[in-house]
Design an enzyme around this catalytic site. Structure first.
Site, PDB file in Angstrom:
ATOM      1  N   CYS A  94       8.979   1.607  26.568  1.00  7.72           N
ATOM      2  CA  CYS A  94       9.986   0.541  26.515  1.00  7.72           C
ATOM      3  C   CYS A  94       9.607  -0.540  27.524  1.00  7.72           C
ATOM      4  O   CYS A  94       9.031  -0.242  28.563  1.00  7.72           O
ATOM      5  CB  CYS A  94      11.360   1.065  26.920  1.00  7.72           C
ATOM      6  SG  CYS A  94      12.084   2.245  25.783  1.00  7.72           S
ATOM      7  N   GLU A 352      -1.938  -2.142  -1.365  1.00  6.15           N
ATOM      8  CA  GLU A 352      -1.989  -1.380  -0.118  1.00  6.15           C
ATOM      9  C   GLU A 352      -3.366  -0.738   0.040  1.00  6.15           C
ATOM     10  O   GLU A 352      -3.929  -0.229  -0.921  1.00  6.15           O
ATOM     11  CB  GLU A 352      -0.867  -0.319  -0.156  1.00  6.15           C
ATOM     12  CG  GLU A 352      -0.980   0.847   0.792  1.00  6.15           C
ATOM     13  CD  GLU A 352      -0.923   0.466   2.269  1.00  6.15           C
ATOM     14  OE1 GLU A 352      -0.050  -0.331   2.668  1.00  6.15           O
ATOM     15  OE2 GLU A 352      -1.770   0.962   3.030  1.00  6.15           O
ATOM     16  N   ASP A 400       3.723  -8.165   4.325  1.00 10.01           N
ATOM     17  CA  ASP A 400       4.217  -7.447   5.511  1.00 10.01           C
ATOM     18  C   ASP A 400       3.005  -6.844   6.220  1.00 10.01           C
ATOM     19  O   ASP A 400       2.798  -5.635   6.201  1.00 10.01           O
ATOM     20  CB  ASP A 400       5.205  -6.360   5.057  1.00 10.01           C
ATOM     21  CG  ASP A 400       5.839  -5.617   6.231  1.00 10.01           C
ATOM     22  OD1 ASP A 400       5.574  -5.978   7.395  1.00 10.01           O
ATOM     23  OD2 ASP A 400       6.606  -4.664   5.974  1.00 10.01           O
ATOM     24  N   CYS A 427       5.494  -8.320  12.327  1.00  2.22           N
ATOM     25  CA  CYS A 427       5.845  -7.589  13.553  1.00  2.22           C
ATOM     26  C   CYS A 427       5.148  -8.215  14.753  1.00  2.22           C
ATOM     27  O   CYS A 427       5.052  -7.593  15.807  1.00  2.22           O
ATOM     28  CB  CYS A 427       5.497  -6.111  13.411  1.00  2.22           C
ATOM     29  SG  CYS A 427       3.782  -5.829  12.996  1.00  2.22           S
TER      30      CYS A 427
HETATM   31  N1  SAH Z   1       6.046  -3.035   3.738  1.00  6.09           N
HETATM   32  C1  SAH Z   1       5.873  -1.625   4.069  1.00  6.09           C
HETATM   33  C2  SAH Z   1       4.791  -1.309   5.086  1.00  6.09           C
HETATM   34  C3  SAH Z   1       4.189  -2.372   5.920  1.00  6.09           C
HETATM   35  S1  SAH Z   1       3.148  -1.788   7.239  1.00  6.09           S
HETATM   36  C4  SAH Z   1       7.202  -1.046   4.506  1.00  6.09           C
HETATM   37  O1  SAH Z   1       8.155  -1.768   4.758  1.00  6.09           O
HETATM   38  O2  SAH Z   1       7.298   0.193   4.591  1.00  6.09           O
HETATM   39  C5  SAH Z   1       1.619  -2.513   6.852  1.00  6.09           C
HETATM   40  C6  SAH Z   1       0.848  -1.791   5.779  1.00  6.09           C
HETATM   41  O3  SAH Z   1      -0.351  -2.528   5.560  1.00  6.09           O
HETATM   42  C7  SAH Z   1       0.407  -0.380   6.125  1.00  6.09           C
HETATM   43  O4  SAH Z   1       0.836   0.499   5.117  1.00  6.09           O
HETATM   44  C8  SAH Z   1      -1.135  -0.457   6.153  1.00  6.09           C
HETATM   45  O5  SAH Z   1      -1.761   0.708   5.671  1.00  6.09           O
HETATM   46  C9  SAH Z   1      -1.409  -1.628   5.253  1.00  6.09           C
HETATM   47  N2  SAH Z   1      -2.657  -2.374   5.463  1.00  6.09           N
HETATM   48  C10 SAH Z   1      -3.300  -2.629   6.622  1.00  6.09           C
HETATM   49  N3  SAH Z   1      -4.367  -3.427   6.405  1.00  6.09           N
HETATM   50  C11 SAH Z   1      -4.398  -3.706   5.079  1.00  6.09           C
HETATM   51  C12 SAH Z   1      -5.249  -4.500   4.252  1.00  6.09           C
HETATM   52  N4  SAH Z   1      -6.278  -5.165   4.746  1.00  6.09           N
HETATM   53  N5  SAH Z   1      -4.956  -4.559   2.933  1.00  6.09           N
HETATM   54  C13 SAH Z   1      -3.911  -3.895   2.411  1.00  6.09           C
HETATM   55  N6  SAH Z   1      -3.082  -3.132   3.159  1.00  6.09           N
HETATM   56  C14 SAH Z   1      -3.313  -3.027   4.469  1.00  6.09           C
END
Ligand code: SAH
Length: 473
Positions: A94, A352, A400, A427
């Site tokens: 934290c 993904e 995301d 994030c």
């Molecule tokens: N939107 C989802 C998860 C987002 S986290 C939710 O809300 O649950 C980000 C995701 O991006 C992860 O699952 C990770 O495996 C994927 N990721 C990371 N790099 C990537 C890339 N170059 N292409 C596609 N996916 C990727």
């Protein structure tokens, strides 16, 4: 040396390592550290907060910034409070327990605003006040604690900040109480069965980490023992006993990680007892039905259940779907956002990179009887341009990405597909600002950004941005 170099050298001598300076703290960095200015240097000071005047002992001096340790708070911000956890200054998990919760939200809003206006150099973007949690404690559904030895005993806890020493942690105030119970029982059982903690320096011993994850809505939990060795003879007994002592634990796994690395999990996971996955539900309400999700040990799943519903609700509000649209959810994980979009779109695609997550996503589609979805495995920077070439014409794209943000090829492919709307879930405000600026160059303007506090007490900041095609000049 040029004059400029000489001047820089003089400055860095005055702000030299080991010396202490009194510095007013005026801002918060993207990872929750206090920020002040001293002469021409930006000084980062962990645990200091805006409004403090702090005595700072300088630890690192770089060209135009420095880092220092908070030695003493001369005059505290009115928002300073006593951190709840006695390990707060040791653990590093934290960053903001010393700030009252309403002020944490205001600081996070400000960080997003600054990122958008100063880093992204975007004007006319409305940044809404950060949406806070009803209860900012005991929220995390997933814990991964290292195992080690302290005073001759096996301990489970957190790394002391900046070291690999383990501080025993019996109760983490941002963890779901089920996870805290699991960690306590896991330690007792590992000790009972004489499991040897792994020693990082020598590579000897067995148990490296204990992970647990709880599905907040159903109460089901899973536990993973990460071992350095394939042999883990008491594993089965520990698993059975753990499930008897804590009936909410429905599955126990062993993950094998022999590598000398900081990465927590190895490639191989096997079930010791119980079920292969836990099930959770997400309720966003409104026009959307609740969805069920099966989660396996290695899939990404949002860690704050209440705030995830709030985040998804914002995404769906911005999406304004009416059953006619084609939507693409990029970086879709186990398909959570994709399946919500599919409820009110004609067709939803998920993209993904992690194959296991895509398998989970497909299973989740079947579990929820959703058929108008398609999940594609691969890196977004490769898959999205292929989709464009293949003629997919989305009305909506949601992204995301992980902390590093989107690859420029993703931004370009998105803009070339000319969706009516782009929703960016982030994030990391710094990469969000960079990518929103990139999208502006590609013809999309950001209308609004809504921060959501997914990680109370920490410096992490989540935000959702809504973009539309910019009017032609
Ligand atoms: N939107 C989802 C998860 C987002 S986290 C939710 O809300 O649950 C980000 C995701 O991006 C992860 O699952 C990770 O495996 C994927 N990721 C990371 N790099 C990537 C890339 N170059 N292409 C596609 N996916 C990727």
């Amino acid at each position: 040396m040029t004059d400029k170099d000489t001047a820089a050298a003089a400055k860095s001598i005055s702000l030299s390592k080991g010396r202490a300076f009194r510095i007013p703290i005026t801002g918060l960095s993207h990872n929750g550290e206090g920020v002040g200015r001293f002469r021409n240097f930006t000084v980062f000071v962990p645990y200091a907060i805006p409004g403090d005047t702090a005595d700072v002992r300088i630890e690192e001096v770089h060209k135009n910034y420095a880092r220092g340790e908070l030695a003493f708070v001369r005059s505290p911000s009115p928002h300073r409070v006593q951190p709840r956890c006695r390990l707060f200054y040791q653990c590093g998990g934290c960053q903001l327990q010393q700030v009252d919760y309403q002020a944490q939200l205001a600081l996070k809003t400000k960080v997003v605003e600054d990122a958008v206006t100063r880093l992204g150099k975007l004007q006319g973007v409305e940044v809404k006040p950060c949406l806070g949690a009803r209860d900012p404690w005991y929220y995390r559904n997933k814990v991964q604690f290292p195992v080690g030895t302290a005073q001759g005993r096996l301990v489970v806890g957190c790394y002391a900040k900046g070291t690999h020493d383990i501080v025993p942690a019996d109760e983490c105030f941002i963890q779901h109480q089920t996870n805290n119970r699991i960690m306590r029982e896991a330690r007792i059982l590992a000790e009972k069965y004489n499991v040897r903690p792994y020693a990082e320096e020598s590579g000897d011993g067995t148990l490296r980490h204990v992970l647990s994850r709880v599905a907040a809505k159903t109460g089901q939990a899973m536990v993973v023992f990460v071992t350095a060795t394939r042999e883990f003879p008491p594993g089965r007994k520990i698993a059975d006993e753990l499930m008897t002592r804590l009936p909410q634990v429905v599955g126990v796994f062993q993950n094998i990680n022999p590598a000398r690395t900081n990465v927590i999990m190895g490639p191989e996971t096997r079930l010791l007892a119980g079920l292969e996955s836990i099930e959770d539900t997400i309720h966003v309400g409104g026009l959307y039905e609740d969805l069920r999700f099966k989660i396996s040990p290695q899939s990404f799943y949002q860690t704050n259940p209440d705030q995830t519903a709030i985040l998804y609700r914002e995404v769906l509000k911005y999406a304004e779907l009416s059953y006619r649209e084609t939507a693409i959810d990029v970086y879709s994980g186990i398909g959570a956002i994709t399946l919500f979009l599919a409820q009110r779109a004609l067709k939803a695609y998920g993209v993904e990179a992690v194959a296991e997550a895509v398998n989970d996503a497909k299973k989740n589609a079947r579990l929820n009887r959703i058929e108008n979805v398609e999940f594609l495995v691969g890196e977004a920077e490769k898959v999205l341009p292929q989709m464009r070439q293949g003629g997919v014409a989305p009305d909506l794209i949601v992204v995301d990405p992980p902390r590093k943000g989107c690859d420029p090829r993703v931004l370009r492919a998105m803009a070339e597909m000319r969706p009516k709307r782009i929703i960016y879930v982030s994030c990391n405000p710094a990469t969000l600002a960079r990518d929103l600026a990139g999208l502006r160059e590609l013809g999309y303007r950001t209308l609004e950004v809504q921060p959501v506090d997914m990680f109370p007490m920490t410096g992490h900041i989540e935000a959702v941005a809504k973009l539309e095609p910019a009017p032609q000049q």
